[in-house]
Design an enzyme around this catalytic site. Sequence first.
Site, PDB file in Angstrom:
ATOM      1  N   ASP A   1      13.872 -43.448 -88.058  1.00 41.34           N
ATOM      2  CA  ASP A   1      12.978 -43.794 -86.980  1.00 41.34           C
ATOM      3  C   ASP A   1      13.729 -45.304 -86.579  1.00 41.34           C
ATOM      4  OD1 ASP A   1      11.338 -44.351 -85.291  1.00 41.34           O
ATOM      5  OD2 ASP A   1       9.503 -45.081 -86.762  1.00 41.34           O
TER       6      ASP A   1
ATOM      7  N   GLU B   1       8.969 -55.996-101.362  1.00 41.59           N
ATOM      8  CA  GLU B   1       9.645 -57.480-101.486  1.00 41.59           C
ATOM      9  C   GLU B   1       9.597 -58.037-100.234  1.00 41.59           C
ATOM     10  OE1 GLU B   1      14.579 -58.360-101.791  1.00 41.59           O
ATOM     11  OE2 GLU B   1      13.686 -56.371-101.443  1.00 41.59           O
TER      12      GLU B   1
END
Length: 301
Positions: A205, A103
């Site tokens: 992360d 997306e």
Amino acid sequence: MKRTSLQTASPLWTTIVAQISQFTRSPFIPESLIPIGGGCINQTFCIRDCERRYCIKLNAASGLAMFEAEAAGLEAILDSASLRAPRPLCFGSNPDHAWLVLEFIDLHNRGNAAALGIGLANMHRHTAEAFGWVRDNTIGSTLQKNAVSSNWISFWRQYRLGYQLALARKNGYTGSLQSLGERLLSEFQHFFTDTPPPPSLLHGDLWGGNYAFDPDGQPVIFDPAVYYGDRETDLAMTELFGGFPPDFYAAYRDIWQVDAGYAARKQLYNLYHILNHLNLFGSQYLGQAETIMKKLLSELG
């Protein structure tokens, strides 16, 4: 950004466009292909027709497993219904390239840092029965082992610090780094309380380059290295490269305070990322890694 002519692009794009049409069950006839940067790992593009836009991440064909794991991680975040993330559409490869279709979200916006803190705390409330994950993934381009474990300290020793130190040895970093690392691996359990942390769903992360805001000002997180672990590892990384806005921390702690001893543990957790940077980018991170180790060992007495 410079637009790439689809008429002169390689057959790679024909394959990707056909896959988008297949997965959306609607013919996708692109009008433009625009490079939108990317880090040192992937190339990233925006491809669009008259109505739809998608983000395409490209790497060498060997990167397919990395993209499969990234898609699974994004789905896990979305399933938690806590924070927005780009929804993966499809991925694939040919003999030369691997790709991930996502997306497209316009991320060049200002937004609500407190909402990011609230969303992350809620995401961390999603827990599993054990640490690790259903599959390995990557941290940067480094393999991240996610073998399931019932013991957080053992998991962190073997699959995080121990793994990075072994990789550093293979990369030629021996001597002081390894001797300090061996001492730390044998003693760092003393930084933990008798109550183990719950296995929280982690981004894995979460530095400042992996979140932004959508056009409505709501937070979006991306490029995850998902697994289940101590929530403090995500919080620690937010502090590693300059920190997040104060409203983020205040909002998170209003929902879930950090536990006693976090100030020391965050150094232990961030050492993993510094060692990974050492292995990825070179010796400029060696001194920082050794300094963190010495500080942690000094606190153990």
